[in-house]
Motif scaffolding. Structure first.
Motif, short mmCIF file in Angstrom:
data_model
loop_
_atom_site.label_atom_id
_atom_site.label_comp_id
_atom_site.label_asym_id
_atom_site.label_seq_id
_atom_site.Cartn_x
_atom_site.Cartn_y
_atom_site.Cartn_z
N PHE A 1 -12.89 36.02 51.58
CA PHE A 1 -13.75 35.23 50.69
C PHE A 1 -13.87 35.84 49.29
O PHE A 1 -14.68 35.40 48.49
N THR A 2 -13.06 36.85 49.01
CA THR A 2 -13.12 37.50 47.70
C THR A 2 -11.79 37.33 46.96
O THR A 2 -10.76 37.07 47.57
N GLN A 3 -11.83 37.49 45.65
CA GLN A 3 -10.60 37.43 44.86
C GLN A 3 -9.83 38.73 45.03
O GLN A 3 -10.41 39.80 45.22
N ASN A 4 -8.51 38.61 44.99
CA ASN A 4 -7.66 39.79 45.15
C ASN A 4 -8.01 40.86 44.12
O ASN A 4 -8.11 40.59 42.92
N GLY A 5 -8.19 42.08 44.62
CA GLY A 5 -8.42 43.21 43.74
C GLY A 5 -9.85 43.37 43.27
O GLY A 5 -10.16 44.35 42.58
N ARG A 6 -10.74 42.42 43.62
CA ARG A 6 -12.12 42.52 43.17
C ARG A 6 -12.97 43.23 44.22
O ARG A 6 -12.93 42.88 45.40
N PRO A 7 -13.77 44.22 43.80
CA PRO A 7 -14.60 44.94 44.77
C PRO A 7 -15.82 44.12 45.19
O PRO A 7 -16.26 43.20 44.48
N VAL A 8 -16.39 44.47 46.34
CA VAL A 8 -17.63 43.88 46.80
C VAL A 8 -18.76 44.83 46.41
O VAL A 8 -18.78 45.99 46.82
N VAL A 9 -19.68 44.35 45.57
CA VAL A 9 -20.77 45.19 45.08
C VAL A 9 -22.08 44.64 45.63
O VAL A 9 -22.76 43.84 44.98
N TRP A 10 -22.42 45.06 46.84
CA TRP A 10 -23.61 44.57 47.52
C TRP A 10 -24.48 45.74 47.96
O TRP A 10 -23.99 46.83 48.22
N ARG A 11 -25.77 45.43 48.13
CA ARG A 11 -26.69 46.40 48.69
C ARG A 11 -27.08 45.96 50.10
O ARG A 11 -26.62 44.94 50.60
N GLY A 12 -27.94 46.76 50.74
CA GLY A 12 -28.26 46.60 52.15
C GLY A 12 -28.52 45.19 52.65
O GLY A 12 -27.88 44.73 53.60
N PRO A 13 -29.48 44.43 52.07
CA PRO A 13 -29.78 43.09 52.59
C PRO A 13 -28.58 42.15 52.59
O PRO A 13 -28.41 41.34 53.50
N MET A 14 -27.73 42.26 51.57
CA MET A 14 -26.54 41.41 51.50
C MET A 14 -25.55 41.78 52.61
O MET A 14 -24.91 40.91 53.20
N ASP B 1 -13.28 37.53 75.56
CA ASP B 1 -13.39 38.63 76.52
C ASP B 1 -13.83 39.91 75.82
O ASP B 1 -14.63 40.68 76.37
N VAL B 2 -13.31 40.12 74.62
CA VAL B 2 -13.60 41.35 73.87
C VAL B 2 -13.82 41.01 72.41
O VAL B 2 -13.07 40.22 71.82
N LEU B 3 -14.85 41.61 71.82
CA LEU B 3 -15.08 41.54 70.38
C LEU B 3 -15.04 42.96 69.84
O LEU B 3 -15.78 43.84 70.30
N LEU B 4 -14.17 43.20 68.87
CA LEU B 4 -14.06 44.51 68.22
C LEU B 4 -14.64 44.42 66.82
O LEU B 4 -14.37 43.47 66.09
N LEU B 5 -15.44 45.40 66.45
CA LEU B 5 -15.99 45.48 65.10
C LEU B 5 -15.45 46.73 64.43
O LEU B 5 -15.64 47.84 64.94
N ASP B 6 -14.77 46.55 63.30
CA ASP B 6 -14.27 47.67 62.52
C ASP B 6 -15.36 48.04 61.53
O ASP B 6 -15.53 47.40 60.50
N LEU B 7 -16.13 49.08 61.85
CA LEU B 7 -17.28 49.47 61.04
C LEU B 7 -16.86 50.34 59.86
O LEU B 7 -15.84 51.02 59.92
N PRO B 8 -17.66 50.34 58.81
CA PRO B 8 -17.40 51.29 57.73
C PRO B 8 -17.71 52.70 58.21
O PRO B 8 -18.48 52.88 59.18
N PRO B 9 -17.13 53.71 57.60
CA PRO B 9 -17.43 55.09 58.04
C PRO B 9 -18.89 55.44 57.79
O PRO B 9 -19.53 54.90 56.89
N GLY B 10 -19.42 56.34 58.62
CA GLY B 10 -20.78 56.81 58.41
C GLY B 10 -21.80 56.06 59.23
O GLY B 10 -21.48 55.30 60.15
N THR B 11 -23.06 56.28 58.88
CA THR B 11 -24.18 55.73 59.67
C THR B 11 -25.11 54.92 58.79
O THR B 11 -26.33 55.03 58.88
N GLY B 12 -24.54 54.08 57.93
CA GLY B 12 -25.33 53.32 56.98
C GLY B 12 -25.84 51.99 57.50
O GLY B 12 -26.02 51.78 58.71
N ASP B 13 -26.02 51.04 56.57
CA ASP B 13 -26.66 49.76 56.87
C ASP B 13 -25.95 48.97 57.96
O ASP B 13 -26.58 48.40 58.84
#
Length: 380
Positions: free
Chosen positions: A193-206, A224-236
């Motif tokens: 849903f983003t344009q190529n090369g454009r970063p996502v600049v969001w905070r927690g609620p978003m 049968d299975v849902l896999l979630l690729d989470l961002p590194p760390g223990t954030g939002d």
């Protein structure tokens, strides 16, 4: 010899049951997409098909499949597919049907009766191959016949669409999203849903809202299975996953390096607070095998075992080291080309480790906690 008689409309409709919608994975007849069937003199069959949206990216696939299925019927001399678009009322009926009679979106995996196994793949830091593990697990499970979905929840560093070779964007049916399918895996990512090369600049609620939409607005079907690729760390995102999917289990990915293992341990310890279960640890980049069979441990050794042992001690139950995946050039090439290693070179040591990991996760016994058993008490 007399001419073969033309088929009946009923015979054509009966065969159209074999044409599946490529995104929803159900027969087009069941989805009420077949608007009309006409059999003209001489055996020409005209099939009217209503697409969910005018810009459906897979209309050529549907046209081809209808043509092939109907064209194989005795007496058919030709096939013409007339494409149309569903009305607003038809789309509303379709959304309600797909949601099991519920008009408003909800998270199906959070229901007590859900049998979908959910694995949140996490790591303490980036660059350890978490997304490569996720993509290969998904492809391996789907190749084994499981119905698999992947949520690319790494909002800032999304990479799953490329690694799985997703070739077209999702289709929207009003407020419902039909995820693209690659290698028989349903995939959704903010990168679609983003344009190529454009970063996502969001905070927690978003971030929380985006994950919620991925889980509720996307039509996943019966997985049968849902896999979630989470961002590194223990954030939002990690916290939101625990809130929205309390039955999800955590799979920790690390490398043998001590520094990476120490950080990965923190990513697993979050389960103590979120009350999730850590299913195990995967050690990636374990060694580089040489032509003579010797191994070069580029990132040291013992990191995966250390994380498993420390997590087990902290959480009070055994956390196994499920796999050690060696470094292979083909693993990286598969991620860049969109054909995961387990599909392109399934006999390689890294692919064998990932396939074994896939099967160990697929065949684990499911607990019954929180699930309806379909029985009622009987009075004495």
């Amino acid at each position: 010899m007399g001419r073969m008689s033309a088929p009946t409309v009923e015979a054509v409709r009966a065969e159209l049951v074999n044409v599946m919608d490529p995104e929803i994975r159900r027969p087009i007849t069941e989805l009420n997409m077949v608007r009309s069937v006409e059999v003209e003199p001489g055996g020409l069959v005209v099939v009217g098909v209503d697409l969910t949206t005018a810009g459906c990216p897979l209309k050529d696939t549907i046209t081809r499949d209808v043509t092939n299925v109907v064209g194989a019927i005795d007496g058919v001399s030709g096939v013409r597919v007339d494409m149309g678009v569903m009305t607003e009322e038809q789309r509303k009926e379709l959304r309600t049907m797909l949601r099991g009679g519920v008009a408003e979106p909800e998270i199906p995996f959070a229901k007590p009766g859900s049998l979908t196994r959910i694995y949140a793949v996490t790591s303490g830091k980036g660059g350890v191959g978490k997304s490569s593990v996720t993509a290969n697990l998904a492809a391996a499970m789907a190749a084994d016949g499981l119905k698999v979905g992947v949520v690319d929840a790494d909002i800032y560093g999304f990479s799953i669409p490329r690694m799985l070779g997703v070739e077209h964007p999702p289709t929207k049916v009003d407020d419902m999203i039909l995820p693209p399918v690659a290698h028989d895996v349903k995939v959704i990512s903010i990168g679609m849903f983003t344009q190529n090369g454009r970063p996502v600049v969001w905070r927690g609620p978003m971030l929380h809202r985006a994950l919620q939409q991925f889980l509720s607005d996307v039509f996943w079907g019966d997985l049968d299975v849902l896999l979630l690729d989470l961002p590194p760390g223990t954030g939002d995102i990690a916290i939101s996953v625990a809130q929205m999917l309390p039955n999800s289990e955590i799979l920790v990915v690390t490398t043998p390096q001590v520094a990476a293992a120490e950080v990965a341990q923190r990513a697993g310890i979050i389960a103590e607070q979120t009350r999730q279960h850590v299913v195990g640890v995967v050690e990636n980049m374990s060694w580089l095998e040489q032509p003579d069979g010797t191994r070069v441990e580029l990132f040291g050794s013992g990191g995966g075992e250390r994380v498993a042992t420390e997590l087990g001690g902290a959480l009070g139950y055994e956390v196994p080291l499920l796999a050690q995946v060696p470094i292979e050039l083909a693993l990286r090439e598969g991620g860049d080309s969109g054909v995961p290693l387990v599909l392109r070179e399934s006999g390689s040591p890294a692919a064998q480790a990932l396939l074994a990991l896939s099967r160990s996760l697929s065949h684990r016994a499911r607990g019954l906690a929180g699930r309806s058993l379909g029985i009622s008490p009987v009075g004495r």
